[in-house]
Scaffold this motif. Structure first.
Motif, PDB file in Angstrom:
ATOM      1  N   PRO A   1       0.810  -1.225   0.000  1.00  0.00           N
ATOM      2  CA  PRO A   1       0.000   0.000   0.000  1.00  0.00           C
ATOM      3  C   PRO A   1       0.843   1.275   0.000  1.00  0.00           C
ATOM      4  CG  PRO A   1      -0.059  -1.040   2.167  1.00  0.00           C
ATOM      5  CD  PRO A   1       0.818  -1.890   1.305  1.00  0.00           C
ATOM      6  N   VAL A   2       1.399   1.586  -1.187  1.00  0.00           N
ATOM      7  CA  VAL A   2       2.197   2.815  -1.325  1.00  0.00           C
ATOM      8  C   VAL A   2       1.657   3.632  -2.484  1.00  0.00           C
ATOM      9  CG1 VAL A   2       4.387   1.987  -0.420  1.00  0.00           C
ATOM     10  CG2 VAL A   2       3.816   1.534  -2.775  1.00  0.00           C
ATOM     11  N   ALA A   3       1.893   4.945  -2.432  1.00  0.00           N
ATOM     12  CA  ALA A   3       1.527   5.787  -3.570  1.00  0.00           C
ATOM     13  C   ALA A   3       2.492   5.447  -4.699  1.00  0.00           C
ATOM     14  CB  ALA A   3       1.643   7.253  -3.176  1.00  0.00           C
ATOM     15  N   GLY A   4       2.016   5.287  -5.893  1.00  0.00           N
ATOM     16  CA  GLY A   4       2.908   4.936  -7.011  1.00  0.00           C
ATOM     17  C   GLY A   4       2.226   3.975  -7.955  1.00  0.00           C
TER      18      GLY A   4
ATOM     19  N   GLN B   1      -2.970   4.476  -6.306  1.00  0.00           N
ATOM     20  CA  GLN B   1      -2.225   5.720  -6.058  1.00  0.00           C
ATOM     21  C   GLN B   1      -2.549   6.295  -4.682  1.00  0.00           C
ATOM     22  OE1 GLN B   1      -0.166   7.551  -8.118  1.00  0.00           O
ATOM     23  NE2 GLN B   1      -0.326   6.479 -10.056  1.00  0.00           N
ATOM     24  N   ALA B   2      -3.807   6.088  -4.249  1.00  0.00           N
ATOM     25  CA  ALA B   2      -4.233   6.654  -2.967  1.00  0.00           C
ATOM     26  C   ALA B   2      -4.059   5.665  -1.818  1.00  0.00           C
ATOM     27  CB  ALA B   2      -5.684   7.092  -3.059  1.00  0.00           C
ATOM     28  N   ALA B   3      -3.402   4.524  -2.086  1.00  0.00           N
ATOM     29  CA  ALA B   3      -3.316   3.463  -1.073  1.00  0.00           C
ATOM     30  C   ALA B   3      -2.668   3.947   0.215  1.00  0.00           C
ATOM     31  CB  ALA B   3      -2.541   2.277  -1.634  1.00  0.00           C
ATOM     32  N   GLU B   4      -1.664   4.817   0.060  1.00  0.00           N
ATOM     33  CA  GLU B   4      -0.907   5.261   1.235  1.00  0.00           C
ATOM     34  C   GLU B   4      -1.748   6.132   2.164  1.00  0.00           C
ATOM     35  OE1 GLU B   4       3.541   7.025   1.717  1.00  0.00           O
ATOM     36  OE2 GLU B   4       3.022   5.942  -0.092  1.00  0.00           O
ATOM     37  N   GLU B   5      -2.810   6.721   1.590  1.00  0.00           N
ATOM     38  CA  GLU B   5      -3.653   7.606   2.398  1.00  0.00           C
ATOM     39  C   GLU B   5      -4.949   6.927   2.830  1.00  0.00           C
ATOM     40  OE1 GLU B   5      -3.616  11.471   0.011  1.00  0.00           O
ATOM     41  OE2 GLU B   5      -2.213  10.100  -0.912  1.00  0.00           O
TER      42      GLU B   5
ATOM     43  N   GLY C   1      -2.165  13.273 -11.641  1.00  0.00           N
ATOM     44  CA  GLY C   1      -1.504  11.959 -11.667  1.00  0.00           C
ATOM     45  C   GLY C   1      -0.189  12.008 -12.415  1.00  0.00           C
ATOM     46  N   SER C   2      -0.148  12.719 -13.558  1.00  0.00           N
ATOM     47  CA  SER C   2       1.098  12.739 -14.331  1.00  0.00           C
ATOM     48  C   SER C   2       2.210  13.420 -13.542  1.00  0.00           C
ATOM     49  CB  SER C   2       0.894  13.438 -15.678  1.00  0.00           C
ATOM     50  OG  SER C   2       0.459  14.753 -15.475  1.00  0.00           O
ATOM     51  N   SER C   3       1.860  14.525 -12.862  1.00  0.00           N
ATOM     52  CA  SER C   3       2.899  15.215 -12.094  1.00  0.00           C
ATOM     53  C   SER C   3       3.349  14.371 -10.910  1.00  0.00           C
ATOM     54  CB  SER C   3       2.386  16.568 -11.616  1.00  0.00           C
ATOM     55  OG  SER C   3       1.268  16.403 -10.791  1.00  0.00           O
ATOM     56  N   ARG C   4       2.398  13.672 -10.316  1.00  0.00           N
ATOM     57  CA  ARG C   4       2.721  12.867  -9.135  1.00  0.00           C
ATOM     58  C   ARG C   4       3.608  11.674  -9.503  1.00  0.00           C
ATOM     59  NH1 ARG C   4      -1.617  10.360  -4.799  1.00  0.00           N
ATOM     60  NH2 ARG C   4      -0.871  11.678  -3.134  1.00  0.00           N
ATOM     61  N   ILE C   5       3.264  11.021 -10.619  1.00  0.00           N
ATOM     62  CA  ILE C   5       4.031   9.829 -10.988  1.00  0.00           C
ATOM     63  C   ILE C   5       5.421  10.237 -11.483  1.00  0.00           C
ATOM     64  CG2 ILE C   5       3.386   9.402 -13.420  1.00  0.00           C
ATOM     65  CD1 ILE C   5       2.747   6.511 -12.385  1.00  0.00           C
TER      66      ILE C   5
ATOM     67  N   LEU D   1      13.843   9.120 -13.411  1.00  0.00           N
ATOM     68  CA  LEU D   1      13.742  10.327 -14.237  1.00  0.00           C
ATOM     69  C   LEU D   1      14.661  11.389 -13.634  1.00  0.00           C
ATOM     70  CD1 LEU D   1       9.921  10.908 -15.008  1.00  0.00           C
ATOM     71  CD2 LEU D   1      11.706  10.389 -16.649  1.00  0.00           C
ATOM     72  N   PRO D   2      15.127  12.352 -14.450  1.00  0.00           N
ATOM     73  CA  PRO D   2      16.013  13.393 -13.918  1.00  0.00           C
ATOM     74  C   PRO D   2      15.388  14.121 -12.726  1.00  0.00           C
ATOM     75  CG  PRO D   2      15.911  13.518 -16.306  1.00  0.00           C
ATOM     76  CD  PRO D   2      14.907  12.492 -15.896  1.00  0.00           C
ATOM     77  N   SER D   3      16.277  14.603 -11.858  1.00  0.00           N
ATOM     78  CA  SER D   3      15.810  15.183 -10.593  1.00  0.00           C
ATOM     79  C   SER D   3      15.034  16.489 -10.797  1.00  0.00           C
ATOM     80  CB  SER D   3      16.982  15.412  -9.648  1.00  0.00           C
ATOM     81  OG  SER D   3      17.938  16.194 -10.309  1.00  0.00           O
ATOM     82  N   ILE D   4      15.083  17.033 -12.022  1.00  0.00           N
ATOM     83  CA  ILE D   4      14.334  18.282 -12.278  1.00  0.00           C
ATOM     84  C   ILE D   4      12.824  18.061 -12.060  1.00  0.00           C
ATOM     85  CG2 ILE D   4      14.046  17.916 -14.788  1.00  0.00           C
ATOM     86  CD1 ILE D   4      14.583  20.955 -15.076  1.00  0.00           C
ATOM     87  N   PHE D   5      12.382  16.816 -12.267  1.00  0.00           N
ATOM     88  CA  PHE D   5      10.949  16.522 -12.094  1.00  0.00           C
ATOM     89  C   PHE D   5      10.542  16.463 -10.613  1.00  0.00           C
ATOM     90  CE2 PHE D   5      11.805  14.862 -16.361  1.00  0.00           C
ATOM     91  CZ  PHE D   5      10.849  15.564 -17.071  1.00  0.00           C
ATOM     92  N   GLU D   6      11.563  16.441  -9.757  1.00  0.00           N
ATOM     93  CA  GLU D   6      11.302  16.461  -8.308  1.00  0.00           C
ATOM     94  C   GLU D   6      11.108  17.883  -7.805  1.00  0.00           C
ATOM     95  OE1 GLU D   6      13.753  14.389  -5.243  1.00  0.00           O
ATOM     96  OE2 GLU D   6      14.624  13.551  -7.060  1.00  0.00           O
TER      97      GLU D   6
END
Lengths: 539, 207
Positions: free
Chosen positions: A71-74, A218-222, A322-326, A336-341
């Motif tokens: 149960p994790v977001a992802g 995606q919402a499993a963690e919450e 969802g796209s930004s979160r994933i 993915l490059p750290s710029i997306f973080e």
């Protein structure tokens, strides 16, 4: 001085919240998928939905087991990363990203189609520029809202989902009660059976109606007690969507209409499914079918377009979010490059991810809308892509992205059953074969194999029948892989292998964070027993 | 075919499918919304049930020794949530040197103040409260007799008044009631330097 721990996602999502989180995403699919499938599979639309529905049940069961165990977001990307390693985790995540970007454009497009039922000036055929500008405006608006950190609340999702379930149940119940003829259904199936090519195309589009189960994972963690709640909410979501999709398809083929159906472009009479599946109407088929329900249709004509538009807008928003979160999660995982973080200092939102992937979706929208905006482009598309454009093009890519990521999820499920048999599974897909793997007793999931065959068949159908999908889909994956290799090489990370992770401790931490303390104890006991067995065997 | 005209077509298959759709959707959602309780939830539910039983009938005790205003506020909040009966009593201990019904104007005035405050707290919390002044030789015995007579589920006591310390950490009367009561007893002791959540400026524990 005591040290405060890092803040964690609050487990505030209730069973209804978890269900509506998924429903606001998957529930909107039938609003788009119904018209597309009727247009392609004609009299076999119900069979196409049944085929895709069976595969969807297998996908749903796989997601349910994995989300309850991890149960994790992802969601899917995490399961594949964990089961198959970094590169496959990247491909699955990249395919989900494609789906999310398509999701933004496709659902915003369809949202405007539904609104055009009440505001004819937004109709795409006579007013393509007005349609395009409003769709673009919605997408930019959603991106802006996400940029400044405004999201629809779980309560709002729950309210709209509840309203939609009541509305769809009413449409279908009253439709079958007052307007359904089994003889007409059989007659339509016999006289309008599609060619094998059209049937395959219909099946590949039918999967569009079942995409979005990912949101529950995606919402499993919450989610409160995810290992217990998620199997229930997922199963309920699978059943609800399946009932709706199969019922709509059968009703569309066997319904005596309340109002006469307009003549087709050549002045010939047409059947309900033909009218719903043509390019003018396939983006708003549910609103049109609701209008044809005796008595109820008079009310439904006003509220179904609005309800559909709201649900589609929420779904489009889940694409932006969802796209930004994933992308953020993939970046954190070294895929993915750290710029997306990068997070905006004031709004605390992943702005780079938001801007990049909304821009990708705008490019997809432009590509889809070009033929209706420019007659010269229409001629070019007719020559190169069999005349496919607009909502068909978006539907093609949506099916491709979903089929690709789902294929990997099935393999990941099989891999995790074998490599991680010690993790307690509160929900397990039925029909398993006991096996011994690397000294541990494991269970091989037969349904995952069947589901994999089904989804690969749909992927093949997509590649065969969609000229744009077979070029654009694989190109997206190849582009992603190039970016992946460049990034990994620069960072000195292994290209084809995964970097080492301590999955045991991570799993204990996941279960602790999820509040599944009994499962955490069970996992710790399983690990201890396994270590003792191995030590004894070594002696 | 059951019925057909230009507007509606009712068939057996249509009726059956409509019923199946309705029942399937309702049953699915009902099943989803009623998951089995976890161990932790069962523990919480047991505690809540116990609380409901505990606060069925609540007696809040005031006396010359027992200061219970803050506990009255807590009892009123409990009572408003659990819809329990609330009874606030002030016990005046009459010395053996006086007759049992002797007039004790100073103590009676203090009792009226305490019970007036109790009624105000109850009104503000939107619960009803009965109040009573009891004269007795022993506060402990008066409280235990009343609790028995009223079939109280919970006796609520505040802390001993300043300057009345009599050798027992909570005050002898409070400890005796707690030791001999047949029902649950809730004792609230006010901290000397504020609460755990908020420390008064200048107190030894504050930075």
């Amino acid at each position: 001085m005591s040290k405060t721990s890092q803040p964690e996602l609050r487990r505030s999502v209730t069973p209804w919240g978890s269900f509506s989180w998924g429903y606001s995403d998957v529930g909107a699919d039938i609003f788009v998928g119904l018209g597309l499938v009727l247009g392609a599979a004609a009299g076999a639309s119900n069979v196409a939905f049944l085929f895709a529905g069976i595969v969807y049940v297998c996908i749903g069961l796989a997601y349910t087991e994995l989300a309850a165990t991890y149960p994790v977001a992802g969601g899917g990307q995490y399961f594949v990363l964990r089961g198959l390693g970094d590169i496959f985790g990247f491909i699955a995540g990249w395919a989900v990203l494609l789906d999310f970007t398509i999701d933004i454009a496709l659902f915003a497009w369809s949202c405007v189609d539904y609104l055009s039922e009440l505001l004819p000036v937004l109709n795409n055929a006579p007013h393509p520029w007005a349609h395009f500008i409003v769709v673009l405006g919605l997408m930019i608006g959603l991106c802006t809202l996400n940029f400044i950190g405004v999201r629809e609340s779980t309560a709002f999702n729950g309210f709209v989902s509840g309203l939609d379930i009541i509305s769809e149940t009413a449409i279908l119940t009253l439709g079958f009660l007052f307007a359904f003829s089994p003889h007409l259904l059989v007659h339509t199936m016999q006289t309008s059976w599609p060619t094998p090519f059209e049937f395959m195309k219909g099946i590949s589009l039918a999967i569009v109606s079942f995409v979005g189960l990912e949101s529950i994972s995606q919402a499993a963690e919450e989610t409160q007690r995810p290992a217990s709640i998620i199997p229930r909410t997922s199963t309920a979501l699978i059943l609800t969507i399946l009932i709706f999709a199969l019922s709509y398809a059968n009703l569309a083929l066997g319904m005596h209409t309340w109002h006469p159906i307009p003549l087709d472009a050549h002045g010939h009479p047409q059947m309900l499914w033909q009218w719903l599946g043509n390019t003018d109407n396939n983006g708003k088929a549910v609103a049109l079918i609701a209008k044809q329900v005796p008595y109820w249709g008079a009310i439904a004509a006003f509220y179904v377009p609005v309800l559909g538009a709201i649900l589609l807008l929420i779904s489009s928003n889940s694409g932006v979010f969802g796209s930004s979160r994933i992308a953020y999660a993939m970046s954190k995982g070294g895929l993915l490059p750290s710029i997306f973080e990068r997070v905006h200092p004031r709004f605390r939102t992943p702005t780079v991810s938001l801007l990049v992937f909304t821009s990708v979706s705008i490019l997809e929208l432009i590509f889809a809308a070009l033929p209706s905006l420019d007659p010269n482009m229409a001629a070019l598309y007719a020559r190169l892509f069999n005349g496919e454009s607009g909502i068909d093009f978006l539907g093609d890519l949506y099916a491709f992205g979903a089929a690709t990521s789902y294929s990997f999820v099935f393999i990941a499920l099989i891999a995790l059953r074998l490599t991680d048999p010690l993790s307690p599974r509160k929900f397990k897909i039925p029909l398993n074969i006991p096996v011994n793997f690397r000294g541990e007793r494991a269970e091989f999931p037969v349904i995952a194999v069947l589901g994999f065959i089904g989804i690969v068949a749909i992927l093949v159908f997509t590649m065969i029948t969609h000229p744009i999908g077979r070029i654009a889909g694989p190109s997206w994956i190849v582009l992603g892989l190039i970016l992946y290799f460049i990034y990994r090489k620069r960072k000195g990370l292994p290209l084809l292998h995964s970097h080492k992770r301590d999955w045991r401790n991570e799993q204990l931490e996941i279960l602790r964070r999820a509040g599944e303390l009994e499962l955490m104890d069970e996992y710790a006991a399983n690990l201890k027993a396994s270590d003792e067995r191995r030590a004894k065997a070594a002696v | 075919m059951i019925y057909h005209n230009d507007a509606v077509t009712i068939t057996v298959a249509g009726v059956v499918i409509a019923a199946v759709i309705m029942v399937a959707i309702v049953a699915t959602l009902w099943w989803m919304l009623h998951p089995p309780a976890s161990f932790v939830q069962k523990l919480a539910r047991e505690a809540e049930t116990e609380l409901e039983r505990m606060v069925g009938s609540v007696v809040v005790v005031f006396s010359q020794e027992i200061e219970s205003n803050h506990m009255m506020a807590l009892a009123a909040k409990l009572a408003s949530g659990e819809k329990s009966e609330l009874l606030a009593i002030y016990v005046i201990e009459v010395p053996y040197t006086l007759p049992p019904d002797a007039a004790m104007p100073v103590e009676e005035r203090a009792a009226l103040d305490a019970l007036g405050a109790a009624e105000t707290i109850a009104t503000n919390t939107d619960v009803s409260v009965r109040t009573d002044i009891i004269k007795a030789r022993s506060t402990k015995q008066a409280v235990l007799d009343l609790a028995k007579r009223e079939k109280a589920n919970l006796i609520v006591l505040g802390s001993f008044r300043e300057g009345k310390y009599s050798g027992a950490p909570l005050g002898r009367t409070i400890e005796e009631i707690a030791a001999d009561a047949k029902c649950d007893v809730l004792i609230g002791v006010e901290g000397k330097h504020g609460t755990l959540l908020y420390e008064e400026p200048g107190s030894p524990a504050s930075p």
